[in-house]
Design an enzyme around this catalytic site. Structure first.
Site, PDB file in Angstrom:
ATOM      1  N   LYS A 120      -6.570  12.601   2.646  1.00 36.91           N
ATOM      2  CA  LYS A 120      -5.600  12.089   1.654  1.00 36.91           C
ATOM      3  C   LYS A 120      -6.294  11.160   0.651  1.00 36.91           C
ATOM      4  CE  LYS A 120      -3.071  10.079   4.858  1.00 36.91           C
ATOM      5  NZ  LYS A 120      -3.858  10.383   6.066  1.00 36.91           N
ATOM      6  N   ARG A 171      -3.686   6.585  16.355  1.00 39.54           N
ATOM      7  CA  ARG A 171      -3.133   6.838  15.011  1.00 39.54           C
ATOM      8  C   ARG A 171      -2.630   8.280  14.911  1.00 39.54           C
ATOM      9  NH1 ARG A 171      -8.352   5.001  11.980  1.00 39.54           N
ATOM     10  NH2 ARG A 171      -7.446   6.073  10.192  1.00 39.54           N
ATOM     11  N   ARG A 178     -17.211   7.986   8.839  1.00 40.07           N
ATOM     12  CA  ARG A 178     -17.082   7.604   7.427  1.00 40.07           C
ATOM     13  C   ARG A 178     -17.427   6.140   7.179  1.00 40.07           C
ATOM     14  NH1 ARG A 178     -10.560   7.494   6.333  1.00 40.07           N
ATOM     15  NH2 ARG A 178     -10.159   6.042   8.017  1.00 40.07           N
ATOM     16  N   ARG A 182     -17.569  -0.249   7.379  1.00 36.64           N
ATOM     17  CA  ARG A 182     -16.751   0.686   8.160  1.00 36.64           C
ATOM     18  C   ARG A 182     -15.452  -0.013   8.536  1.00 36.64           C
ATOM     19  NH1 ARG A 182     -20.121   5.195  10.262  1.00 36.64           N
ATOM     20  NH2 ARG A 182     -22.179   4.776   9.410  1.00 36.64           N
ATOM     21  N   ARG A 226       5.812   7.235   6.129  1.00 34.26           N
ATOM     22  CA  ARG A 226       5.255   7.594   7.436  1.00 34.26           C
ATOM     23  C   ARG A 226       6.316   7.653   8.522  1.00 34.26           C
ATOM     24  NH1 ARG A 226      -0.284   5.638   6.464  1.00 34.26           N
ATOM     25  NH2 ARG A 226      -1.584   6.217   8.215  1.00 34.26           N
TER      26      ARG A 226
HETATM   27  P1  AP5 Z   1     -10.181  10.411   4.074  1.00 31.34           P
HETATM   28  O1  AP5 Z   1      -9.939  10.998   2.713  1.00 31.34           O
HETATM   29  O2  AP5 Z   1     -10.607   8.988   4.153  1.00 31.34           O
HETATM   30  O3  AP5 Z   1      -8.926  10.693   4.998  1.00 31.34           O
HETATM   31  P2  AP5 Z   1      -7.471  10.052   4.973  1.00 31.34           P
HETATM   32  O4  AP5 Z   1      -6.505  11.165   5.201  1.00 31.34           O
HETATM   33  O5  AP5 Z   1      -7.268   9.200   3.755  1.00 31.34           O
HETATM   34  O6  AP5 Z   1      -7.587   9.194   6.296  1.00 31.34           O
HETATM   35  P3  AP5 Z   1      -7.205   7.695   6.627  1.00 31.34           P
HETATM   36  O7  AP5 Z   1      -7.864   7.390   7.936  1.00 31.34           O
HETATM   37  O8  AP5 Z   1      -7.493   6.770   5.508  1.00 31.34           O
HETATM   38  O9  AP5 Z   1      -5.695   7.843   6.834  1.00 31.34           O
HETATM   39  P4  AP5 Z   1      -4.775   6.977   7.659  1.00 31.34           P
HETATM   40  O10 AP5 Z   1      -3.506   7.616   7.305  1.00 31.34           O
HETATM   41  O11 AP5 Z   1      -5.046   6.841   9.092  1.00 31.34           O
HETATM   42  O12 AP5 Z   1      -5.106   5.501   7.114  1.00 31.34           O
HETATM   43  P5  AP5 Z   1      -4.279   4.494   6.211  1.00 31.34           P
HETATM   44  O13 AP5 Z   1      -5.249   3.669   5.485  1.00 31.34           O
HETATM   45  O14 AP5 Z   1      -3.212   5.189   5.456  1.00 31.34           O
HETATM   46  O15 AP5 Z   1     -11.261  11.343   4.805  1.00 31.34           O
HETATM   47  C1  AP5 Z   1     -11.818  10.965   6.058  1.00 31.34           C
HETATM   48  C2  AP5 Z   1     -13.323  11.314   6.082  1.00 31.34           C
HETATM   49  O16 AP5 Z   1     -13.485  12.730   6.021  1.00 31.34           O
HETATM   50  C3  AP5 Z   1     -14.103  10.758   4.885  1.00 31.34           C
HETATM   51  O17 AP5 Z   1     -15.373  10.343   5.337  1.00 31.34           O
HETATM   52  C4  AP5 Z   1     -14.239  11.931   3.929  1.00 31.34           C
HETATM   53  O18 AP5 Z   1     -15.451  11.840   3.203  1.00 31.34           O
HETATM   54  C5  AP5 Z   1     -14.238  13.105   4.878  1.00 31.34           C
HETATM   55  N1  AP5 Z   1     -13.575  14.284   4.328  1.00 31.34           N
HETATM   56  C6  AP5 Z   1     -12.442  14.317   3.571  1.00 31.34           C
HETATM   57  N2  AP5 Z   1     -12.103  15.595   3.257  1.00 31.34           N
HETATM   58  C7  AP5 Z   1     -13.044  16.387   3.852  1.00 31.34           C
HETATM   59  C8  AP5 Z   1     -13.250  17.815   3.916  1.00 31.34           C
HETATM   60  N3  AP5 Z   1     -12.427  18.664   3.296  1.00 31.34           N
HETATM   61  N4  AP5 Z   1     -14.309  18.253   4.643  1.00 31.34           N
HETATM   62  C9  AP5 Z   1     -15.168  17.383   5.279  1.00 31.34           C
HETATM   63  N5  AP5 Z   1     -15.034  16.025   5.233  1.00 31.34           N
HETATM   64  C10 AP5 Z   1     -13.968  15.536   4.546  1.00 31.34           C
HETATM   65  O19 AP5 Z   1      -3.540   3.616   7.329  1.00 31.34           O
HETATM   66  C11 AP5 Z   1      -4.243   2.725   8.187  1.00 31.34           C
HETATM   67  C12 AP5 Z   1      -3.247   1.911   9.003  1.00 31.34           C
HETATM   68  O20 AP5 Z   1      -2.419   1.117   8.115  1.00 31.34           O
HETATM   69  C13 AP5 Z   1      -2.249   2.733   9.824  1.00 31.34           C
HETATM   70  O21 AP5 Z   1      -2.794   3.106  11.067  1.00 31.34           O
HETATM   71  C14 AP5 Z   1      -1.084   1.720   9.951  1.00 31.34           C
HETATM   72  O22 AP5 Z   1      -1.338   0.740  10.917  1.00 31.34           O
HETATM   73  C15 AP5 Z   1      -1.074   1.051   8.583  1.00 31.34           C
HETATM   74  N6  AP5 Z   1      -0.196   1.735   7.613  1.00 31.34           N
HETATM   75  C16 AP5 Z   1      -0.586   2.325   6.451  1.00 31.34           C
HETATM   76  N7  AP5 Z   1       0.479   2.861   5.814  1.00 31.34           N
HETATM   77  C17 AP5 Z   1       1.555   2.610   6.606  1.00 31.34           C
HETATM   78  C18 AP5 Z   1       2.928   2.952   6.505  1.00 31.34           C
HETATM   79  N8  AP5 Z   1       3.406   3.666   5.448  1.00 31.34           N
HETATM   80  N9  AP5 Z   1       3.761   2.547   7.491  1.00 31.34           N
HETATM   81  C19 AP5 Z   1       3.307   1.826   8.537  1.00 31.34           C
HETATM   82  N10 AP5 Z   1       2.008   1.499   8.711  1.00 31.34           N
HETATM   83  C20 AP5 Z   1       1.136   1.880   7.741  1.00 31.34           C
END
Ligand code: AP5
Length: 215
Positions: A13, A172, A127, A160, A88
């Site tokens: 994402k 997660r 990552r 990281r 979410r």
């Molecule tokens: P990346 O693009 O970083 O993946 P992502 O889907 O953005 O993953 P996140 O871990 O950031 O999502 P998340 O939903 O857990 O975290 P968030 O910050 O929202 O890609 C990952 C890796 O793969 C990278 O190294 C990239 O280079 C590689 N990659 C990408 N595409 C690829 C491909 N096609 N092929 C190969 N490699 C690839 O949330 C974190 C925390 O915040 C949550 O756990 C929660 O506690 C809180 N939080 C956030 N939003 C909310 C909400 N709305 N409600 C409640 N709690 C929330």
């Protein structure tokens, strides 16, 4: 154009949102980034969110709805936005409907990145990002061209995330399956949901998303 990027942790994402931001001038609204900024700044929201995020749980709907609503009120969001990591939960999906209606905004697309969860553990635990400009990298899939030097800005302080270890990633993912995947039917009836293969390489995922968004 306003869209939601949906998918489990590591689905890509953030990677695709940041590309769309550069290529289409849309604003990336990542609730994860907003919460991490609050944690780093030690604000009251950050203090409440820190332990929950490190455990792999979800921060309360009340907090997240509040920060997202405030962010949507900033002028740049009027040019079009990508919601990354929000909504979410069912409560957040309904809150978003109400927020958009009150602000006179509409949703054009919901893009779900369909992925294999086991492969995602490797993606996430490998990552890292540039601590200066935020450019994303991966131990296996995207190394800097020169070791320890950011391709984008030349800085050498990579970092990281605290929640990118295997146990927290599994938690997660469990949260995603239990609380986020069930909201997809909320949008199905509106004819705006598209499913994209998130296991393809980054360029192929980008092309598939561009095909959905058009123009
Ligand atoms: P990346 O693009 O970083 O993946 P992502 O889907 O953005 O993953 P996140 O871990 O950031 O999502 P998340 O939903 O857990 O975290 P968030 O910050 O929202 O890609 C990952 C890796 O793969 C990278 O190294 C990239 O280079 C590689 N990659 C990408 N595409 C690829 C491909 N096609 N092929 C190969 N490699 C690839 O949330 C974190 C925390 O915040 C949550 O756990 C929660 O506690 C809180 N939080 C956030 N939003 C909310 C909400 N709305 N409600 C409640 N709690 C929330």
């Amino acid at each position: 154009m306003n869209l939601i990027l949906l998918g489990p942790p590591g689905a890509g994402k953030g990677t695709q949102a940041s590309r769309l931001m550069k290529e289409r001038g849309l604003v990336q609204l990542s609730t994860g980034d907003m919460l991490r900024a609050a944690v780093a700044a030690g604000t009251p929201v950050g203090l409440q969110a820190k332990a929950v995020m490190e455990s792999g749980g979800l921060v309360s709907d009340e907090i997240v709805n509040g920060i997202l609503s405030e962010r949507l009120d900033q002028d740049d969001a009027r040019a079009g936005f990508i919601l990354d990591g929000y909504p979410r939960t069912d409560v957040q999906a309904h809150a978003l409907d109400a927020m958009l209606a009150a602000k006179g905004l509409t949703l054009d697309h919901v893009v779900e990145l369909v992925v294999d969860e086991d492969a995602l553990v490797e993606r996430i635990t490998g990552r890292f990002t540039c601590g200066a400009c935020g450019e994303g990298y991966h131990d296996r899939f995207k190394q800097p061209r020169v070791a320890d030097v950011c391709d984008a800005c030349g800085a050498s302080n990579f970092k990281r995330r605290a929640d990118d270890n295997e146990a927290t990633v599994r938690q997660r993912m469990a949260e995603y399956r239990a609380k986020t995947a069930p909201i997809i039917p909320h949008y199905d009836g509106r004819g705006i949901v598209a499913r994209v293969d998130g296991m393809a390489d980054m360029d192929a995922v980008a092309s598939a998303i561009d095909g959905v968004l058009g123009g």
